[in-house]
Design a protein around this motif. Structure first.
Motif: not given
Length: 277
Positions: A221, A223, A257, A259, A264
């Motif tokens: 989810s 990454k 998620k 961007e 992240r």
């Protein structure tokens, strides 16, 4: 399997005697073994420590539920005045001084030992800053290499203070002095090994299929990079060992998620903070 790395023969002799280890190798490193203990003498310095660590761990299966452990044991210098010669220290942070890279072990139980940070340097004769509590020449290289074969809850750095660097003494540390330091702490060292081994053997496996699925879902989810996935496994392990349950809050991240990589990384830092709190 208990795997122990010492830089010097003087550091190792009491352990060899206590476990009744038998020598099986001279080259490229001296190795001593019994049924469940292996000890390797690397020689001084990062290159020797990395090579010896890889040599002794190369036949292990990488398994989070393994009871294999690796211990870098030896002497060190104290950089701060609160430590005295002869103290046995469990290192909770290891800094590679030249690379400015830090490693952290997951200390899952209370051993009743002093805990401190240690910096590993290339050359004791050169000037260096006192960034941590202790100093040696092997720990960071051993830890970095060991982490390729084991997880951080299986890797330990255990040191005895042999000299007070801040006093700037040029007195040479003798072989007999080192052996006596270890002899005075040998029962505590053996107890540390026994407690660690018992903990890993007697606790339920850290990872069931459901745990791995949860980690994989979060990783996909968000990454996460490979390095971040390994960090997540270590943090997950710490949480589960402390709380005896899965971190259910991770399911909240299934629908998030990010961007970009910056977002992240911020989210991942939040997850780690929650797992280690």
């Amino acid at each position: 399997m208990i795997n122990i790395l010492c830089a010097l023969r003087a550091e190792a002799e009491e352990i060899i005697k206590k476990y009744r280890l038998k020598k099986i190798h001279d080259k490229p490193f001296e190795i001593f073994i019994s049924n469940d203990v292996r000890l390797i003498i690397s020689g001084i310095g990062k290159v020797n420590a990395a090579g010896a660590t890889a040599f002794i761990l190369s036949d292990l299966d990488i398994d989070f539920n393994s009871t294999d452990i690796f211990i870098n044991f030896g002497i060190c210098g104290a950089l701060q005045k609160e430590y005295v010669v002869g103290e046995l220290i469990l290192c909770n942070k290891v800094l590679d001084y030249e690379m400015r890279k830090s490693f952290f072990t997951d200390i899952l139980i209370d051993y009743g030992l002093y805990e401190a940070s240690i910096q590993t340097i290339n050359n004791l004769d050169e000037q260096y800053d006192f960034l941590e509590d202790l100093v040696d020449m092997e720990a960071s290289a051993a830890f970095k290499m060991a982490s390729k074969f084991l997880y951080t809850h299986q890797i330990y750095v255990l040191k005895i203070v042999s000299d007070l660097v801040y006093e700037k003494s040029n007195e040479r540390i003798s072989r007999g002095f080192v052996k006596n330091l270890v002899k005075n702490k040998i029962e505590t060292i053996i107890n540390f090994v026994d407690v660690t081994e018992s903990f890993l053997k007697n606790n339920p496996p850290f990872f069931q299929r459901e745990d791995l699925e949860l980690i994989e879902e979060v990783s996909n989810s968000l990454k996460l990079t490979f390095s971040q996935q390994e960090q997540l496994k270590n943090a997950y392990c710490f949480y589960k060992s402390q709380n005896r349950c899965e971190p259910a809050f991770l399911k909240d991240y299934f629908i998030i998620k990010p961007e970009n990589s910056k977002e992240r990384n911020v989210i991942f830092d939040q997850i780690k903070h929650q797992l280690y709190s």
